[in-house]
Scaffold this active site. Structure first.
Site, PDB file in Angstrom:
ATOM      1  N   ASP A  73       6.144  -6.723 -13.478  1.00  0.00           N
ATOM      2  CA  ASP A  73       5.500  -7.158 -12.241  1.00  0.00           C
ATOM      3  C   ASP A  73       4.062  -7.524 -12.564  1.00  0.00           C
ATOM      4  O   ASP A  73       3.411  -6.881 -13.392  1.00  0.00           O
ATOM      5  CB  ASP A  73       5.572  -6.073 -11.169  1.00  0.00           C
ATOM      6  CG  ASP A  73       4.949  -4.751 -11.609  1.00  0.00           C
ATOM      7  OD1 ASP A  73       3.741  -4.549 -11.389  1.00  0.00           O
ATOM      8  OD2 ASP A  73       5.675  -3.919 -12.185  1.00  0.00           O
ATOM      9  N   ASP A 162       5.192  -3.522  -0.939  1.00  0.00           N
ATOM     10  CA  ASP A 162       4.489  -2.558  -1.792  1.00  0.00           C
ATOM     11  C   ASP A 162       3.663  -1.664  -0.874  1.00  0.00           C
ATOM     12  O   ASP A 162       2.624  -2.069  -0.352  1.00  0.00           O
ATOM     13  CB  ASP A 162       3.601  -3.325  -2.771  1.00  0.00           C
ATOM     14  CG  ASP A 162       2.767  -2.409  -3.666  1.00  0.00           C
ATOM     15  OD1 ASP A 162       2.840  -1.178  -3.504  1.00  0.00           O
ATOM     16  OD2 ASP A 162       2.033  -2.938  -4.518  1.00  0.00           O
ATOM     17  N   GLU A 164       1.863   1.992  -0.753  1.00  0.00           N
ATOM     18  CA  GLU A 164       1.417   3.084  -1.619  1.00  0.00           C
ATOM     19  C   GLU A 164       0.018   3.517  -1.211  1.00  0.00           C
ATOM     20  O   GLU A 164      -0.475   3.138  -0.164  1.00  0.00           O
ATOM     21  CB  GLU A 164       1.449   2.638  -3.082  1.00  0.00           C
ATOM     22  CG  GLU A 164       0.595   1.386  -3.339  1.00  0.00           C
ATOM     23  CD  GLU A 164       0.561   0.974  -4.797  1.00  0.00           C
ATOM     24  OE1 GLU A 164      -0.081   1.711  -5.575  1.00  0.00           O
ATOM     25  OE2 GLU A 164       1.169  -0.064  -5.145  1.00  0.00           O
TER      26      GLU A 164
END
Length: 274
Positions: A73, A162, A164
């Site tokens: 990634d 994503d 986090e």
């Protein structure tokens, strides 16, 4: 030259006084500067940034290599990526950061997203969520409109949320567990309505437990991309009995962030095909 009387101190020259003052100031400046340097600018976040700060720094997988497929990634800070080198090393799939919040698009997105595709990889795009700036629906639309869509070409993976640790402030973006779950659901529902696909969720177990109350309701429809820099993926968030992808290191060859797909290449293709 007159001899100073006992108890009399000769006046110090101005230069000496200035030197002493600057030295004293220097002792306090580095700490302030260091703190300022650790506060990233908006848009600079990337997949796993919080993992490095909270969950560890390195890992070498010891499980499942024979049936797992190597991936990477990437984000804008990595610039132009040497895709042919990665292909030659065995990497077969890749995700590129497309967007963050509703204020950032990756300036290297075309080179990274198309470059991986052009060497033969199966590719996809991810969105770095900032739940404290705009709604989940707003960010999902921004993501789809700036590279996060999906096409049934057999080589494009569904988009990734994503979610986090917040690199810019409070870990949970100032939200309660229920508020975070609602924000994530808003994003996922909007993404599916726009693309017809269920988005992948990228997260770390410790963050998920802290910030969603270890909510297990997304596991039915949304594949899990677990982040853990260790020899195995460890305990998974609630609801998921297995992971689809695992980000296992931020210090791999050519590009730092390397991943394992939990299956052979035909399973990567199956996810791309929906």
């Amino acid at each position: 030259m007159p001899v100073p009387r006992p108890g009399f101190l000769r006046p110090r020259p101005l230069a000496v006084l200035l030197t002493a003052l600057l030295s004293a100031l220097a002792l306090s400046v580095p700490l302030t500067s260091a703190r300022a340097a650790t506060a990233p600018g908006r848009g600079t976040a990337y997949m796993g940034m919080g993992v490095l700060a909270h969950d560890g720094r390195a890992g070498t997988p010891t499980t499942g290599d024979a049936t797992q497929t190597e991936g990477v990634d990437v984000a804008g800070y990595q610039g132009n990526v040497a895709w042919s080198t990665l292909w030659g090393s065995g990497v077969r799939w890749a995700y590129t950061k497309a967007t963050e919040g509703t204020y950032y698009t990756n300036p290297y997105f075309a080179q990274q997203y198309n470059g991986s595709y052009n060497v033969g990889m199966i590719r996809g795009a991810y969105h770095f969520a900032t739940p404290d700036t705009t709604s989940g629906a707003t960010q999902a639309n921004y993501f789809v409109d700036h590279g996060g869509g999906w096409s049934r070409d057999g080589r494009t993976l569904p988009g990734v949320l994503d979610i986090e640790w917040n690199p810019y402030g409070a870990a949970c973006y100032g939200k309660t567990a229920s508020g975070m779950v609602n924000w994530i659901a808003d994003f996922l529902n909007t993404y599916k309505a726009r693309t017809g696909r269920d988005a992948v969720i990228y997260t770390a177990t410790n963050w998920w437990t802290q910030c969603t109350g270890d909510y297990g309701g997304f596991a039915v429809n949304n594949p899990l991309w677990i982040a853990r820099y260790a020899t195995d993926p460890g305990t998974l968030p609630a609801g998921w009995g297995y992971y689809t992808m695992w980000q296992y290191t931020s210090s791999g060859p050519t590009v730092g962030d390397h991943d394992k797909f939990n299956g052979a290449l035909d399973r990567v293709q199956a996810l791309a095909n929906g």
